[in-house]
Design an enzyme around this catalytic site. Sequence first.
Site, PDB file in Angstrom:
ATOM      1  N   TYR A 112     -19.791 -13.319   9.292  1.00 23.77           N
ATOM      2  CA  TYR A 112     -19.989 -12.311  10.329  1.00 23.77           C
ATOM      3  C   TYR A 112     -19.136 -12.642  11.554  1.00 23.77           C
ATOM      4  O   TYR A 112     -18.539 -11.751  12.162  1.00 23.77           O
ATOM      5  CB  TYR A 112     -21.468 -12.211  10.711  1.00 23.77           C
ATOM      6  N   ASN A 135     -22.817   0.463   6.286  1.00 22.20           N
ATOM      7  CA  ASN A 135     -21.790   0.882   5.332  1.00 22.20           C
ATOM      8  C   ASN A 135     -22.391   1.861   4.314  1.00 22.20           C
ATOM      9  O   ASN A 135     -23.286   1.488   3.563  1.00 22.20           O
ATOM     10  CB  ASN A 135     -21.235  -0.363   4.623  1.00 22.20           C
ATOM     11  N   CYS A 143     -19.361  -4.758   1.321  1.00 21.77           N
ATOM     12  CA  CYS A 143     -20.145  -5.422   2.359  1.00 21.77           C
ATOM     13  C   CYS A 143     -20.932  -6.615   1.811  1.00 21.77           C
ATOM     14  O   CYS A 143     -21.359  -7.474   2.589  1.00 21.77           O
ATOM     15  CB  CYS A 143     -21.075  -4.433   3.047  1.00 21.77           C
ATOM     16  N   HIS A 144     -21.072  -6.708   0.492  1.00 21.28           N
ATOM     17  CA  HIS A 144     -21.758  -7.864  -0.091  1.00 21.28           C
ATOM     18  C   HIS A 144     -20.948  -9.149   0.080  1.00 21.28           C
ATOM     19  O   HIS A 144     -21.488 -10.235  -0.087  1.00 21.28           O
ATOM     20  CB  HIS A 144     -22.059  -7.625  -1.579  1.00 21.28           C
ATOM     21  N   GLU A 172     -18.970 -12.069  -8.996  1.00 27.15           N
ATOM     22  CA  GLU A 172     -17.602 -12.329  -8.558  1.00 27.15           C
ATOM     23  C   GLU A 172     -17.299 -13.821  -8.468  1.00 27.15           C
ATOM     24  O   GLU A 172     -16.220 -14.211  -8.020  1.00 27.15           O
ATOM     25  CB  GLU A 172     -17.357 -11.649  -7.203  1.00 27.15           C
TER      26      GLU A 172
END
Length: 183
Positions: A112, A135, A143-144, A172
Amino acid sequence: MTTPDSALDPALDSAIDPVALRRLESPIGRIEVVGDGTAIISLAIEHEGALPHDELDERPDEVTSRAVAQLEEYFAGHRHDFDLPVALPGTVFQQAVWEQLVELEWGEVISYGELGHATGRASAGRAVGGAVGANPIPIIVPCHRVLASDGRITGYSAGEGIATKSWLLAHEGVAHKLPRPAA
């Protein structure tokens, strides 16, 4: 990304009859993709068994069908980025945050604080978190991929929250920490 003047307010999305609508089954629950005829305007992940437009039949168009195909490829591990037109209505600051999110690659994360610094507001942690949480197109606008500076998940407003974000990060290959237990 484009933001047409006629873009819908995502907070009102469930009250508006969408132009285009497609759904898909995914490992994190059902997903609903809404389009305005030229771009994706929202993506909702099932929360407590419901989607915003469950009462409506699907209304596929070329853009929402491409989005569903690309999301299926993402969940299968074959797609690492999205090539779709999106419309993101929001403040200038929200749009700056979302633009930074779109630049993140598969498996890449940002804190952040780093996101605030990249948007010229290094001390605006709460505002950055608010923009990330607002979002309207999660996954496609990733946004994850935003974590606390120590790699911890601090929250997630889509799907089933932290569990959904943790699944996406693990998918991911991103090492991450779950939130600290409440004292």
